[in-house]
Design a protein around this motif. Sequence first.
Motif, PDB file in Angstrom:
ATOM      1  N   PRO A 285      -7.920 -19.913   0.451  1.00  0.00           N
ATOM      2  CA  PRO A 285      -7.283 -20.319  -0.808  1.00  0.00           C
ATOM      3  C   PRO A 285      -8.117 -21.274  -1.641  1.00  0.00           C
ATOM      4  O   PRO A 285      -8.103 -21.207  -2.869  1.00  0.00           O
ATOM      5  N   ASP A 286      -8.842 -22.180  -1.010  1.00  0.00           N
ATOM      6  CA  ASP A 286      -9.609 -23.185  -1.741  1.00  0.00           C
ATOM      7  C   ASP A 286     -11.114 -22.958  -1.651  1.00  0.00           C
ATOM      8  O   ASP A 286     -11.905 -23.849  -1.956  1.00  0.00           O
ATOM      9  N   ARG A 287     -11.497 -21.746  -1.243  1.00  0.00           N
ATOM     10  CA  ARG A 287     -12.918 -21.420  -1.165  1.00  0.00           C
ATOM     11  C   ARG A 287     -13.355 -20.675  -2.418  1.00  0.00           C
ATOM     12  O   ARG A 287     -12.553 -20.355  -3.298  1.00  0.00           O
ATOM     13  N   ARG A 288     -14.653 -20.387  -2.482  1.00  0.00           N
ATOM     14  CA  ARG A 288     -15.175 -19.685  -3.652  1.00  0.00           C
ATOM     15  C   ARG A 288     -14.537 -18.317  -3.794  1.00  0.00           C
ATOM     16  O   ARG A 288     -14.313 -17.837  -4.902  1.00  0.00           O
ATOM     17  N   LEU A 289     -14.240 -17.669  -2.678  1.00  0.00           N
ATOM     18  CA  LEU A 289     -13.583 -16.370  -2.690  1.00  0.00           C
ATOM     19  C   LEU A 289     -12.226 -16.477  -2.010  1.00  0.00           C
ATOM     20  O   LEU A 289     -12.110 -17.059  -0.924  1.00  0.00           O
ATOM     21  N   ARG A 290     -11.212 -15.924  -2.663  1.00  0.00           N
ATOM     22  CA  ARG A 290      -9.857 -15.907  -2.108  1.00  0.00           C
ATOM     23  C   ARG A 290      -9.557 -14.535  -1.513  1.00  0.00           C
ATOM     24  O   ARG A 290     -10.040 -13.507  -2.010  1.00  0.00           O
ATOM     25  N   LEU A 291      -8.740 -14.523  -0.474  1.00  0.00           N
ATOM     26  CA  LEU A 291      -8.199 -13.287   0.074  1.00  0.00           C
ATOM     27  C   LEU A 291      -6.712 -13.268  -0.258  1.00  0.00           C
ATOM     28  O   LEU A 291      -5.929 -14.052   0.278  1.00  0.00           O
ATOM     29  N   VAL A 292      -6.334 -12.385  -1.182  1.00  0.00           N
ATOM     30  CA  VAL A 292      -4.937 -12.261  -1.605  1.00  0.00           C
ATOM     31  C   VAL A 292      -4.373 -10.980  -1.012  1.00  0.00           C
ATOM     32  O   VAL A 292      -4.978  -9.908  -1.116  1.00  0.00           O
ATOM     33  N   VAL A 293      -3.230 -11.093  -0.375  1.00  0.00           N
ATOM     34  CA  VAL A 293      -2.544  -9.936   0.199  1.00  0.00           C
ATOM     35  C   VAL A 293      -1.268  -9.695  -0.599  1.00  0.00           C
ATOM     36  O   VAL A 293      -0.490 -10.622  -0.825  1.00  0.00           O
ATOM     37  N   ALA A 294      -1.062  -8.464  -1.052  1.00  0.00           N
ATOM     38  CA  ALA A 294       0.148  -8.083  -1.782  1.00  0.00           C
ATOM     39  C   ALA A 294       0.758  -6.879  -1.085  1.00  0.00           C
ATOM     40  O   ALA A 294       0.056  -5.917  -0.759  1.00  0.00           O
ATOM     41  N   THR A 295       2.061  -6.922  -0.860  1.00  0.00           N
ATOM     42  CA  THR A 295       2.713  -5.867  -0.087  1.00  0.00           C
ATOM     43  C   THR A 295       4.184  -5.769  -0.440  1.00  0.00           C
ATOM     44  O   THR A 295       4.776  -6.712  -0.995  1.00  0.00           O
ATOM     45  N   THR A 296       4.786  -4.658  -0.103  1.00  0.00           N
ATOM     46  CA  THR A 296       6.231  -4.490  -0.262  1.00  0.00           C
ATOM     47  C   THR A 296       6.990  -5.010   0.950  1.00  0.00           C
ATOM     48  O   THR A 296       8.193  -5.229   0.865  1.00  0.00           O
ATOM     49  N   ASP A 297       6.295  -5.204   2.063  1.00  0.00           N
ATOM     50  CA  ASP A 297       6.963  -5.622   3.294  1.00  0.00           C
ATOM     51  C   ASP A 297       6.011  -6.481   4.125  1.00  0.00           C
ATOM     52  O   ASP A 297       5.175  -5.955   4.873  1.00  0.00           O
ATOM     53  N   LEU A 304       0.302   2.203   2.703  1.00  0.00           N
ATOM     54  CA  LEU A 304       0.153   2.682   1.334  1.00  0.00           C
ATOM     55  C   LEU A 304       0.655   1.703   0.285  1.00  0.00           C
ATOM     56  O   LEU A 304       0.418   1.905  -0.906  1.00  0.00           O
ATOM     57  N   THR A 305       1.353   0.662   0.688  1.00  0.00           N
ATOM     58  CA  THR A 305       1.863  -0.305  -0.283  1.00  0.00           C
ATOM     59  C   THR A 305       1.457  -1.721   0.093  1.00  0.00           C
ATOM     60  O   THR A 305       2.216  -2.671  -0.091  1.00  0.00           O
ATOM     61  N   THR A 306       0.257  -1.856   0.621  1.00  0.00           N
ATOM     62  CA  THR A 306      -0.304  -3.174   0.906  1.00  0.00           C
ATOM     63  C   THR A 306      -1.730  -3.224   0.366  1.00  0.00           C
ATOM     64  O   THR A 306      -2.535  -2.335   0.655  1.00  0.00           O
ATOM     65  N   TRP A 307      -1.999  -4.250  -0.422  1.00  0.00           N
ATOM     66  CA  TRP A 307      -3.335  -4.444  -0.982  1.00  0.00           C
ATOM     67  C   TRP A 307      -3.970  -5.683  -0.355  1.00  0.00           C
ATOM     68  O   TRP A 307      -3.329  -6.739  -0.261  1.00  0.00           O
ATOM     69  N   THR A 405      -2.705   3.607  -3.606  1.00  0.00           N
ATOM     70  CA  THR A 405      -3.843   2.706  -3.675  1.00  0.00           C
ATOM     71  C   THR A 405      -4.018   1.862  -2.432  1.00  0.00           C
ATOM     72  O   THR A 405      -5.017   1.195  -2.279  1.00  0.00           O
ATOM     73  N   GLY A 406      -3.055   1.876  -1.547  1.00  0.00           N
ATOM     74  CA  GLY A 406      -3.222   1.107  -0.328  1.00  0.00           C
ATOM     75  C   GLY A 406      -4.129   1.790   0.677  1.00  0.00           C
ATOM     76  O   GLY A 406      -4.628   1.173   1.594  1.00  0.00           O
ATOM     77  N   ALA A 407      -4.342   3.091   0.523  1.00  0.00           N
ATOM     78  CA  ALA A 407      -5.154   3.819   1.487  1.00  0.00           C
ATOM     79  C   ALA A 407      -6.628   3.599   1.230  1.00  0.00           C
ATOM     80  O   ALA A 407      -7.078   3.529   0.103  1.00  0.00           O
ATOM     81  N   ALA A 408      -7.395   3.470   2.283  1.00  0.00           N
ATOM     82  CA  ALA A 408      -8.841   3.316   2.132  1.00  0.00           C
ATOM     83  C   ALA A 408      -9.475   4.669   1.876  1.00  0.00           C
ATOM     84  O   ALA A 408      -8.905   5.707   2.179  1.00  0.00           O
ATOM     85  N   ARG A 409     -10.655   4.652   1.313  1.00  0.00           N
ATOM     86  CA  ARG A 409     -11.360   5.906   1.042  1.00  0.00           C
ATOM     87  C   ARG A 409     -11.664   6.632   2.325  1.00  0.00           C
ATOM     88  O   ARG A 409     -11.988   6.029   3.336  1.00  0.00           O
ATOM     89  N   GLY A 410     -11.554   7.957   2.243  1.00  0.00           N
ATOM     90  CA  GLY A 410     -11.853   8.771   3.391  1.00  0.00           C
ATOM     91  C   GLY A 410     -10.663   8.993   4.294  1.00  0.00           C
ATOM     92  O   GLY A 410     -10.710   9.820   5.189  1.00  0.00           O
ATOM     93  N   GLU A 411      -9.559   8.270   4.058  1.00  0.00           N
ATOM     94  CA  GLU A 411      -8.377   8.447   4.871  1.00  0.00           C
ATOM     95  C   GLU A 411      -7.498   9.519   4.242  1.00  0.00           C
ATOM     96  O   GLU A 411      -7.291   9.526   3.036  1.00  0.00           O
ATOM     97  N   THR A 412      -7.001  10.421   5.043  1.00  0.00           N
ATOM     98  CA  THR A 412      -6.150  11.490   4.543  1.00  0.00           C
ATOM     99  C   THR A 412      -4.717  11.001   4.452  1.00  0.00           C
ATOM    100  O   THR A 412      -4.207  10.362   5.358  1.00  0.00           O
ATOM    101  N   THR A 413      -4.081  11.281   3.319  1.00  0.00           N
ATOM    102  CA  THR A 413      -2.682  10.923   3.130  1.00  0.00           C
ATOM    103  C   THR A 413      -1.911  12.155   2.729  1.00  0.00           C
ATOM    104  O   THR A 413      -2.468  13.155   2.283  1.00  0.00           O
TER     105      THR A 413
END
Length: 463
Positions: A285-297, A304-307, A405-413
């Motif tokens: 949170p207080d570093r040069r780069l943040r890791l933000v997680v967004a999800t429905t659950d 598929l609904t987590t970024w 958009t939650g799926a990574a590239r190369g993953e079949t959905t």
Amino acid sequence: LPCPPAPGPLEDYAAQFDPLFTRLAQRRGLRAYLQGLLLPRDRNKTMTALAGAEPIVGAQHRAVQGLQWFVSESTWDHERVNQRRVQLLVEDPATAPHDQGALVLDDTGDRKAGRHTAHVARQWLGSLGKTDNGIVAVTSLWADERVYWPVDVVPYTPASRLPKGKRDPAFRTKPQLAARLVNAAREAGIGFRAVVADCFYGDNEGFTQALGRTGVAYVLAVKPHKGVWAPAEEAHTPQEAARQLAWAGPEQPGDWTPVTRRFRDGHAETWWAADASLPAAGWGPDRRLRLVVATTDPARLPKLTTWYLVTNLPRPTAGRRRPSAFAPADLAEVVRLYSLRNWVEQGYKQVKHELGWADFQVRSDRAIRRHWQLVCCAFSFCWRAWFAEHPAQPAAAEPQAVAPTGAARGETTSWQGGRARRGRAMAGRAAPGARLADPVGRAAALLAGVVHQGPAAPAAAAA
């Protein structure tokens, strides 16, 4: 010599490019090509279709040969055409970019047979979800809550097409091409809040470093299982970092903040967002780069609904030692910016399904680039036609996501297997047997679909 006019406001638009075409035949070719691209899609937008001739047997028709000459042999600069197109968008108040929009980077592939066409080789094609013979373009798109339009496009040349492969001086990776598009957008005076891209670019360290050197803000997805070395008791992946966040349910959200996303069909969804820490990767949170997680659950973190998003935008209450060059962004704004990435997918559907993006019948690098730029011109004209008839701005609202958009590239959905069966977002086809259509009317019909599926509204933190 005066050029025979194109129908209605298409002539006003085409005339803006006339100074770039020195010969009458070129100006006529521009109008004919744009008009053909805007016609109803009864069949692929091949040269015969653009000219209104019969397939195969009409290939030698004078109008078809004229278009072939225009896009393949005629002397005009596609880069100057693109610069003029972007200039018109920037100068129009209805489409002008601003500092709260996003510059979305992506790439798209289409199947093409053989190896005699420039840039065609066996490679990963995202539109098919598999490796196949085809061509790939790296694109940039500007988007906000009202409008979105392509900024630029460059073809990707696979290493197998070059004499020395990846060691060839001409070889450029897709992230390297994307970084060039960022620089080109800045040189064109296009403002944006942040660069947005999926995990293919977010996981590429060279790309993020290039953006850092350029001095732009970014919101990039990373794969949930992107691992880094760390002691056994610490988190090793973004997903593990997310699971360390406190959550006891909506009434006791712990580390999570509710974010409301409103969609064009009137419904709203409550997502949850949080700043996570992955010290081994240098994210916090207080570093040069943040890791933000967004999800429905937050409890299950659905695929598929987590970024999982990495951004260099500081949080409003960051206690950093060094001040950031960028204005702070709360969790709602980070979610808003990444949600705009959906519109590159929507744009692909429109230019491919209706405007003939991949229907070109040319082989040279120059001709392919010209075709793509003319498709971008047709798309931009559609917005111009729409705003001419609808001066009031479309209501900002968020449509259904056009891709998982939650799926990574190369993953079949399941979406990949079923998307060909989905209903099309664009206007319907021409009546059976119709041979001609007014491209101006077509533009209005196209834009009814474009605006109906318009970009996402800003995410807002729930009260």
